[in-house]
Structures are given as C-alpha cells and as structure tokens.
Scaffold this active site. Structure first.
Site, PDB file in Angstrom:
ATOM      1  N   GLY A  73       0.827  -1.190   0.000  1.00  0.00           N
ATOM      2  CA  GLY A  73       0.000   0.000   0.000  1.00  0.00           C
ATOM      3  C   GLY A  73       0.865   1.246   0.000  1.00  0.00           C
ATOM      4  O   GLY A  73       2.082   1.188   0.164  1.00  0.00           O
ATOM      5  N   VAL A  76       4.537   6.766  -3.609  1.00  0.00           N
ATOM      6  CA  VAL A  76       5.937   6.584  -3.989  1.00  0.00           C
ATOM      7  C   VAL A  76       6.841   6.943  -2.811  1.00  0.00           C
ATOM      8  O   VAL A  76       6.544   7.846  -2.029  1.00  0.00           O
ATOM      9  CB  VAL A  76       6.293   7.444  -5.222  1.00  0.00           C
ATOM     10  CG1 VAL A  76       6.152   8.929  -4.930  1.00  0.00           C
ATOM     11  CG2 VAL A  76       7.699   7.133  -5.727  1.00  0.00           C
ATOM     12  N   TYR A  78      11.302   6.664  -1.399  1.00  0.00           N
ATOM     13  CA  TYR A  78      12.714   6.443  -1.728  1.00  0.00           C
ATOM     14  C   TYR A  78      13.348   5.580  -0.653  1.00  0.00           C
ATOM     15  O   TYR A  78      13.050   5.730   0.538  1.00  0.00           O
ATOM     16  CB  TYR A  78      13.446   7.784  -1.797  1.00  0.00           C
ATOM     17  CG  TYR A  78      14.955   7.672  -1.761  1.00  0.00           C
ATOM     18  CD1 TYR A  78      15.675   7.300  -2.899  1.00  0.00           C
ATOM     19  CD2 TYR A  78      15.668   7.925  -0.589  1.00  0.00           C
ATOM     20  CE1 TYR A  78      17.061   7.184  -2.860  1.00  0.00           C
ATOM     21  CE2 TYR A  78      17.046   7.824  -0.544  1.00  0.00           C
ATOM     22  CZ  TYR A  78      17.734   7.446  -1.682  1.00  0.00           C
ATOM     23  OH  TYR A  78      19.105   7.327  -1.637  1.00  0.00           O
ATOM     24  N   HIS A  79      14.212   4.664  -1.075  1.00  0.00           N
ATOM     25  CA  HIS A  79      15.051   3.905  -0.153  1.00  0.00           C
ATOM     26  C   HIS A  79      16.502   4.110  -0.560  1.00  0.00           C
ATOM     27  O   HIS A  79      16.811   4.182  -1.759  1.00  0.00           O
ATOM     28  CB  HIS A  79      14.740   2.410  -0.204  1.00  0.00           C
ATOM     29  CG  HIS A  79      13.332   2.063   0.163  1.00  0.00           C
ATOM     30  ND1 HIS A  79      12.772   2.412   1.368  1.00  0.00           N
ATOM     31  CD2 HIS A  79      12.372   1.380  -0.512  1.00  0.00           C
ATOM     32  CE1 HIS A  79      11.525   1.967   1.417  1.00  0.00           C
ATOM     33  NE2 HIS A  79      11.256   1.345   0.288  1.00  0.00           N
ATOM     34  N   LEU A 140       5.456   3.933   6.166  1.00  0.00           N
ATOM     35  CA  LEU A 140       4.985   2.553   6.259  1.00  0.00           C
ATOM     36  C   LEU A 140       4.232   2.183   4.999  1.00  0.00           C
ATOM     37  O   LEU A 140       3.546   3.014   4.402  1.00  0.00           O
ATOM     38  CB  LEU A 140       4.041   2.371   7.457  1.00  0.00           C
ATOM     39  CG  LEU A 140       4.626   2.192   8.859  1.00  0.00           C
ATOM     40  CD1 LEU A 140       5.301   3.465   9.331  1.00  0.00           C
ATOM     41  CD2 LEU A 140       3.523   1.791   9.834  1.00  0.00           C
ATOM     42  N   GLY A 141       4.353   0.929   4.610  1.00  0.00           N
ATOM     43  CA  GLY A 141       3.579   0.386   3.504  1.00  0.00           C
ATOM     44  C   GLY A 141       3.604  -1.122   3.616  1.00  0.00           C
ATOM     45  O   GLY A 141       4.684  -1.714   3.719  1.00  0.00           O
ATOM     46  N   GLY A 152       6.788  -3.208   4.957  1.00  0.00           N
ATOM     47  CA  GLY A 152       6.879  -2.780   6.345  1.00  0.00           C
ATOM     48  C   GLY A 152       7.144  -1.304   6.525  1.00  0.00           C
ATOM     49  O   GLY A 152       6.314  -0.473   6.163  1.00  0.00           O
ATOM     50  N   ALA A 154      10.169   2.171   6.862  1.00  0.00           N
ATOM     51  CA  ALA A 154      11.471   2.745   6.525  1.00  0.00           C
ATOM     52  C   ALA A 154      11.702   3.943   7.434  1.00  0.00           C
ATOM     53  O   ALA A 154      10.899   4.878   7.452  1.00  0.00           O
ATOM     54  CB  ALA A 154      11.510   3.170   5.063  1.00  0.00           C
ATOM     55  N   CYS A 170       5.225   9.808  -0.515  1.00  0.00           N
ATOM     56  CA  CYS A 170       3.961   9.350   0.068  1.00  0.00           C
ATOM     57  C   CYS A 170       2.783  10.216  -0.361  1.00  0.00           C
ATOM     58  O   CYS A 170       1.751  10.258   0.310  1.00  0.00           O
ATOM     59  CB  CYS A 170       4.054   9.283   1.588  1.00  0.00           C
ATOM     60  SG  CYS A 170       5.386   8.222   2.173  1.00  0.00           S
TER      61      CYS A 170
END
Length: 222
Positions: A73, A76, A78-79, A140-141, A152, A154, A170
């Site tokens: 869910g 967009v 970024y990691h 969270l997603g 989970g 970030a 987000c």
C-alpha cells in the site's frame, strides 16, 4: 512469548529483498508453525511505488532512476543508504487480525525508537507514518495475504534527503526529515539494535538471530 527471527543482511538490492519477502511469506503461509521473521537492512538507492500509487508523483523521467511498482500500500517513496528498512513477516493470526492495529503498532515501535534517542515522534491524524520536528521521518507500507505480512517500514536515520526531491514522498508535499537532524552523529548501526529491541517489546516477542537460508528451507530449520 512467541519467537521472531532477526535477519540482518546489511546492504541488499531491492529486488533481492523483495524476492526474499515473497518466499518468506509463502513459506509462512504454508507452515504456520514457523516463527515470525523481522528483516532489518538497507537498500542501494531505489524508488518504489505502491500498488495504487500515482505515477505523477515521480517528478523526473522514470528511465533515469531505479523504480519499481510493488504490491504494498501507499504512494511513492525512496530507499537508500542511511535509511533503516524493516520487513516483518508476521502471522497476524497470532496477534490481532486487524490491519489498522498492525499499522499503529508498527508506528508505536518507531515512536519508541525515537524516544530512546531523545526525540519525540508523533502520529498525524489521517496519515500513516511517524513525524518528528515537523517532518516525516518514517514511512509505512504493507502487504497482507492470508493474514501474513510483508513489506513494512522505513526509518530515515541519515539518508540523502535530496533524493526525496525527485518525488512527492507518500503523496505529501510536506518536508521529509531524518533522525540525524535531531540527534547529530547517530548512525544506522546504532539505531538497528534499538529497533529490534523496540519491536520485540511492542509486539511481545523474543527476537533471536536467524539465518535466511534456514527460514526459506522446505524442512523447518528455524
């Protein structure tokens, strides 16, 4: 108290970790007697879209960045290095079969982590995630299938915040922040064990080191 195996593989390409999650979820669904798993790791720079995310929130040519649409869910995000990512593979039938409860509990884990560093984390009504100092510091997603979770949270410890300028994080036009802005000098290496402890405390489980290969095995090895 239930067991939760802690897997800490370091810096992992997004696609690799995504496949691990899928395999762990499938194994957990097929073998309900297996323990839960929490993966804590970092990713090389990558952008991900939630299942229903608006591609217009990517502000640059998608061909110029590493970008994946996932089944989680959310919008967009970024990691990248300096951001601690947590992927819990939990069987919610052993907790509460309530996704709202699960999201709020993940937020509580992160709020308690921030408190351990002297930072006040907050929720914002109508939104998912954690804010601190007026900036969103954790996203969270999740994805849930047959009450088993993947994806989970970030937590921005000390990432490249300029990377968020390429997107509308987000789906919100508000600023993104990091823990290092509020607690100078802090590192992912310092935060990671605090997250594991807070997760164990909030979810009421005992976290112990686990081996990914054993958790994916057909015959229980974890």
């Amino acid at each position: 108290m239930g067991r939760c195996l802690l897997i800490e593989p370091g810096l992992v390409p997004y696609l690799t970790a995504w496949e691990w999650q899928r395999q762990l979820m499938a194994t957990r669904i097929a073998h309900r007697d297996r323990p839960d798993v929490l993966m804590l790791l970092e990713h090389p720079p990558v952008y991900t879209l939630g299942q229903g995310a608006d591609a217009k929130h990517v502000l640059v040519d998608p061909a110029s960045i590493e970008l994946y649409r996932t089944e989680r869910g959310g919008e967009v995000t970024y990691h990248g290095p300096g951001q601690l990512v947590g992927y819990p593979i939990l069987d919610l039938t052993g907790y509460r079969q309530d996704l709202h409860w699960y999201l709020r509990t993940l937020e509580q884990v992160l709020i308690e982590v921030l408190a351990d560093f002297g930072v006040q984390g907050e929720r914002e009504a109508g939104f998912t995630g954690v804010w601190a100092g007026g900036r969103k510091i954790a996203a969270l997603g999740i994805k849930v299938s047959r009450w088993v979770t993947m994806h989970g949270f970030a937590l921005n410890v000390d990432p490249d915040l300029d990377a968020f300028a390429r997107i509308v994080p987000c789906g919100l036009t508000r600023p993104v922040g990091s823990l290092v802005q509020l607690c100078p000098g802090v590192s992912v290496e310092q935060v990671q064990p605090v997250v594991a402890c807070a997760f164990a405390r909030v979810f009421g489980v005992q976290c112990e080191p686990g081996a990914l290969e054993a958790c994916l095995a057909v015959k229980p090895g974890c």
